[in-house]
Scaffold this motif. Structure first.
Motif, PDB file in Angstrom:
ATOM      1  N   LEU A 588       1.580  -1.157  -0.227  1.00  0.00           N
ATOM      2  CA  LEU A 588      -0.150  -0.035   0.334  1.00  0.00           C
ATOM      3  C   LEU A 588       0.924   1.330  -0.291  1.00  0.00           C
ATOM      4  O   LEU A 588       0.972   2.297  -1.017  1.00  0.00           O
ATOM      5  CB  LEU A 588      -0.649  -0.064   0.802  1.00  0.00           C
ATOM      6  CG  LEU A 588      -2.666  -0.593   1.134  1.00  0.00           C
ATOM      7  CD1 LEU A 588      -3.146  -0.575   2.465  1.00  0.00           C
ATOM      8  CD2 LEU A 588      -3.049   0.673   0.546  1.00  0.00           C
ATOM      9  N   GLU A 589       2.123   1.384   0.934  1.00  0.00           N
ATOM     10  CA  GLU A 589       2.624   2.341   1.232  1.00  0.00           C
ATOM     11  C   GLU A 589       3.364   2.804  -0.449  1.00  0.00           C
ATOM     12  O   GLU A 589       3.802   4.089  -0.898  1.00  0.00           O
ATOM     13  CB  GLU A 589       3.380   2.379   1.861  1.00  0.00           C
ATOM     14  CG  GLU A 589       3.026   2.350   3.519  1.00  0.00           C
ATOM     15  CD  GLU A 589       4.548   1.512   4.536  1.00  0.00           C
ATOM     16  OE1 GLU A 589       4.131   2.112   5.662  1.00  0.00           O
ATOM     17  OE2 GLU A 589       4.954   0.944   3.923  1.00  0.00           O
ATOM     18  N   GLN A 590       4.041   1.163  -0.974  1.00  0.00           N
ATOM     19  CA  GLN A 590       4.580   1.505  -2.391  1.00  0.00           C
ATOM     20  C   GLN A 590       3.665   2.083  -3.593  1.00  0.00           C
ATOM     21  O   GLN A 590       3.820   3.328  -3.840  1.00  0.00           O
ATOM     22  CB  GLN A 590       4.625   0.019  -3.037  1.00  0.00           C
ATOM     23  CG  GLN A 590       5.519  -0.363  -2.041  1.00  0.00           C
ATOM     24  CD  GLN A 590       6.171  -2.052  -2.374  1.00  0.00           C
ATOM     25  OE1 GLN A 590       5.607  -2.450  -3.366  1.00  0.00           O
ATOM     26  NE2 GLN A 590       6.290  -2.870  -1.392  1.00  0.00           N
ATOM     27  N   GLU A 591       2.517   2.299  -3.815  1.00  0.00           N
ATOM     28  CA  GLU A 591       1.408   2.314  -4.424  1.00  0.00           C
ATOM     29  C   GLU A 591       1.142   3.664  -4.206  1.00  0.00           C
ATOM     30  O   GLU A 591       0.878   4.305  -4.933  1.00  0.00           O
ATOM     31  CB  GLU A 591       0.275   1.319  -4.026  1.00  0.00           C
ATOM     32  CG  GLU A 591       0.481  -0.018  -5.442  1.00  0.00           C
ATOM     33  CD  GLU A 591      -0.861  -0.792  -5.101  1.00  0.00           C
ATOM     34  OE1 GLU A 591      -2.056   0.516  -4.795  1.00  0.00           O
ATOM     35  OE2 GLU A 591      -0.869  -1.779  -5.991  1.00  0.00           O
ATOM     36  N   HIS A 592       0.933   3.901  -3.125  1.00  0.00           N
ATOM     37  CA  HIS A 592       1.106   5.463  -2.661  1.00  0.00           C
ATOM     38  C   HIS A 592       1.867   6.470  -2.875  1.00  0.00           C
ATOM     39  O   HIS A 592       1.596   7.352  -3.584  1.00  0.00           O
ATOM     40  CB  HIS A 592       0.682   5.706  -0.545  1.00  0.00           C
ATOM     41  CG  HIS A 592       0.197   6.746  -0.358  1.00  0.00           C
ATOM     42  ND1 HIS A 592      -1.126   7.358  -0.486  1.00  0.00           N
ATOM     43  CD2 HIS A 592       0.659   7.952   0.483  1.00  0.00           C
ATOM     44  CE1 HIS A 592      -1.416   8.746  -0.247  1.00  0.00           C
ATOM     45  NE2 HIS A 592      -0.814   9.129   0.314  1.00  0.00           N
ATOM     46  N   LEU A 593       3.443   5.754  -2.947  1.00  0.00           N
ATOM     47  CA  LEU A 593       4.363   6.929  -3.528  1.00  0.00           C
ATOM     48  C   LEU A 593       4.136   6.778  -4.169  1.00  0.00           C
ATOM     49  O   LEU A 593       4.608   8.262  -4.770  1.00  0.00           O
ATOM     50  CB  LEU A 593       5.036   5.702  -2.491  1.00  0.00           C
ATOM     51  CG  LEU A 593       6.688   6.746  -3.012  1.00  0.00           C
ATOM     52  CD1 LEU A 593       6.701   8.155  -2.383  1.00  0.00           C
ATOM     53  CD2 LEU A 593       8.069   5.646  -2.843  1.00  0.00           C
ATOM     54  N   VAL A 594       4.437   5.850  -5.434  1.00  0.00           N
ATOM     55  CA  VAL A 594       3.947   5.905  -6.934  1.00  0.00           C
ATOM     56  C   VAL A 594       2.518   7.249  -7.137  1.00  0.00           C
ATOM     57  O   VAL A 594       2.705   8.349  -8.161  1.00  0.00           O
ATOM     58  CB  VAL A 594       3.571   4.389  -7.279  1.00  0.00           C
ATOM     59  CG1 VAL A 594       3.232   4.977  -8.980  1.00  0.00           C
ATOM     60  CG2 VAL A 594       5.414   3.339  -7.272  1.00  0.00           C
TER      61      VAL A 594
END
Ligand code: ADP
Ligand code: MG
Length: 626
Positions: A588-594
């Motif tokens: 989730l964090e990864q996607e949020h960052l992208v």
């Protein structure tokens, strides 16, 4: 053809030579303070206006000069300190070139007042651009006062090249620190724009360090003492837990002269090996005494570099002495030369109790949820041994996501993948089958806890997590700073932080901007601050690191960069707060960052203009597989 070579007039030659000695106001400060020490002063006062751009004055109670010497002192190569080249090898004064006063007088308005103890009256001389304007007898106390005004008045290019007052003052304070640290037996006072910046009474070395760097320094000092035939060491190193993110507290003095030595610095770092967090630097205040004949300080015009006859020996002695001190004060295990170092308990674990192994439960696991929850633990993915007992299945799914892009394109390799099996897995779960499941759901993958891979239509995008997050934070902070609205989180207890007076000066300038990011200050004095609110998302434990980083960024403000306090603050805070390399991120964090990165105005570069992501098309991959 007629002869064309001419001798340059003295004032032109002086002006050219001055460039080498005087680069900025701090150079003048250094030369004048050193002259006062050479003159045997035990009380020295430094007065500065506008970071030295308007005034630099040094008043000492040293031996003063006769009227003739006063006049001579401004001549190039006029020195009382050496008489022959031989003297160079047993030097115990700071100066010896006889260039400083001539150089300073060539590019500024200088007033010298001086008197020797045995004389009734002293001398005053005024010089502007090497031209003597006035010399007469005057009433003045024993000692010397040298007043330098309008530096670079006749070299506008140099004057324009000077940095902001903050930066120039920082350089002056650095020089002041270096001289004051080398001479705790001399009283030093410094005033800037009419207010007292430092008041350093004659004291011992420890007290001098504390007087300069603040009371909090006292508890972090570990004494280092060593005496061998070739080298005597005395001074302190800072305990590792107080290490700074900047190198501002690193001082070597050789025979009471401040020097820079990357080589000896390395010796200290290696003594601290294993004790320091990444990116932090040990503090040290070390005096080395060596035979003057074994060094050559003549190799660099500004004299902060030095050449030792036997560097290797000094390195070894210094490293051992520091290691020994850290060991003695229970900071590191004492080094036992006969023992295999690999057997030593790493410092981090030394005081840890053995803990019972725990069973990890994945609380977010939901059997009804299709998508796999990724393991947050890193480092277990390379478990290749088939019998490895802590083998976990999750890493496999991480690997699979690498192929997502290829699979969705339906490349011919599919079949090959479907045959790849993990040796260690009893079930015949094929990579490809798993991959299919992931295909529709998982769009990002983190590798080496540094990059995030995401599939895009044309192929694949690789994003640097630290830089990308910096960009996201930077744009957010800038917005808060410019619209001047911010959200704070109240701290349960007020946080008090101490800073040196020069650091406080920098913070003072940024106070308003800091408030716009969400900081709430309840007190702002000369020695520190008290904070009751911090910007949302800023953990309390990070506050001092953020402010320290900010101060160091202001100090090192890049030349020629168009300086804006707001921009610098946003950049510096973004740097401190951004997700670091090495931090593992949930999906989730990864996607949020992208997503956040691509919602930015300028997603392609970090606030410091570094690339945030690269893309590789399927074509690029195809080419590699030819
Ligand atoms: P150097 O320090 O290399 O000798 P300078 O140009 O700095 O050269 O100074 C020239 C000379 O002026 C010194 O050698 C010293 O004799 C005299 N002088 C300079 N400053 C002072 C001072 N504060 N008190 C007494 N003498 C001084
Ligand atoms: Mg000098």
């Amino acid at each position: 053809m007629a002869d064309i070579i001419q001798l340059l007039p003295d004032h032109v030659a002086n002006q050219i030579a001055a460039g080498e000695v005087v680069q900025r106001p701090a150079s003048v400060v250094k030369e004048l303070l050193e002259n006062s020490i050479d003159a045997g002063a035990y009380s020295i006062k430094l007065i500065i206006k506008d970071a030295g751009k308007t005034l630099i004055q040094v008043i000492d109670n040293g031996k003063g000069m006769s009227a003739t010497d006063a006049r001579l002192s401004f001549e190039r190569h006029a020195t009382s300190k050496i008489r022959s080249a031989e003297d160079l090898f047993s030097l115990n004064t700071k100066g010896f070139r006889g260039e400083a006063l001539a150089s300073i007088a060539a590019i500024a308005h200088v007033e010298l007042k001086t008197k020797q103890d045995q004389d009734e009256l002293g001398t005053v001389i005024e010089i502007e651009g090497s031209e003597i304007k006035n010399q007469e007898v005057t009433v003045t106390p024993t000692g010397t006062s040298l007043c330098v005004k309008h530096l670079f008045f006749n070299i506008p290019a140099r004057r324009n090249f000077l940095k902001s007052n903050n930066v120039e003052l920082r350089h002056i304070v650095d020089e002041f620190h270096r001289v004051a640290l080398a001479h705790p037996d001399i009283e030093f006072l410094m005033y800037h724009n009419g207010s007292e910046s430092f008041n350093l009474p004659k004291s011992n070395y420890r007290q001098r360090v504390v007087n300069i760097f603040g009371n909090k320094t006292n508890e972090k000092l570990v004494p280092v003492v060593e005496e061998t035939e070739v080298l005597k060491i005395s001074g302190f190193v800072g305990k590792p837990e107080f290490a700074k993110r900047t190198r501002t507290e690193q001082f070597f003095f050789v025979n009471n002269r401040f020097i820079k030595s990357p080589y000896l610095n390395h010796a200290i770092n290696s003594a601290f090996e294993g004790l320091m967090k990444d990116g932090s630097h040990p503090s040290y205040f070390l005096n080395l005494t060596v035979d003057p004949k074994s060094i050559d300080i003549n190799i660099h015009p500004t004299k902060t570099e030095i050449k030792f006859d036997d560097e290797h020996t000094l390195y070894a002695i210094l490293r051992a002495a520091v290691k020994h001190s850290l060991g003695q004060f229970n900071i590191a295990p004492v080094l036992d030369f006969d023992r295999d170092r690999n057997l030593d308990t790493p410092y981090d674990f030394e005081n840890k109790r053995a803990s019972t192994p725990t069973v990890e439960v994945d609380r977010s696991f939901n059997p009804f949820q299709e998508e796999r929850v990724q393991s947050r633990s890193s480092g277990s993915s390379s478990s290749s041994s088939s019998s490895s007992s802590n083998y976990r299945k999750e890493p496999a799914s991480q690997w699979e996501s690498l192929y997502v892009g290829l699979e969705s394109k339906g490349t011919k390799t599919e079949n090959n993948f479907s045959e790849v099996q993990f040796e260690s897995q009893p079930e015949n779960t094929s990579l490809f089958d798993d991959g299919k499941q992931v295909e529709t759901k998982q769009r990002t993958y983190q590798f080496h806890n540094k990059y995030i891979i995401s599939t895009i239509k044309s192929g694949m995008m690789i994003l640097d997590q630290h830089r990308a997050h910096q960009r996201v934070l930077y744009e957010g902070l800038l917005k808060h700073l410019t619209v001047k609205e911010s959200v704070s989180q109240q701290l349960l207890f007020p946080l008090s932080l101490e800073f040196s007076s020069s650091e406080m000066e920098i913070l003072e300038n940024l106070k308003e901007d800091l408030e716009h990011t969400g900081f709430i200050f309840t007190s702002f004095t000369e020695v520190g601050i008290e904070i009751t609110g911090v910007p949302i998302n800023v953990p309390e434990s990070e506050v001092s690191i953020i402010l320290e980083q900010l101060i160091s960024d202001v100090e090192q403000e890049v030349p020629d960069s168009h300086f804006s306090a707001t921009d610098l603050l946003a950049k510096s805070m973004a740097k401190s707060l951004a997700i670091k390399t090495g931090q593992s991120l949930s999906r989730l964090e990864q996607e949020h960052l992208v997503n956040s990165l691509f919602a930015c105005k300028e997603p392609t570069v970090s606030p410091t203009n570094k690339v945030t992501f690269i893309t590789m098309s399927v074509d690029d991959f195809d080419k590699k597989f030819i």
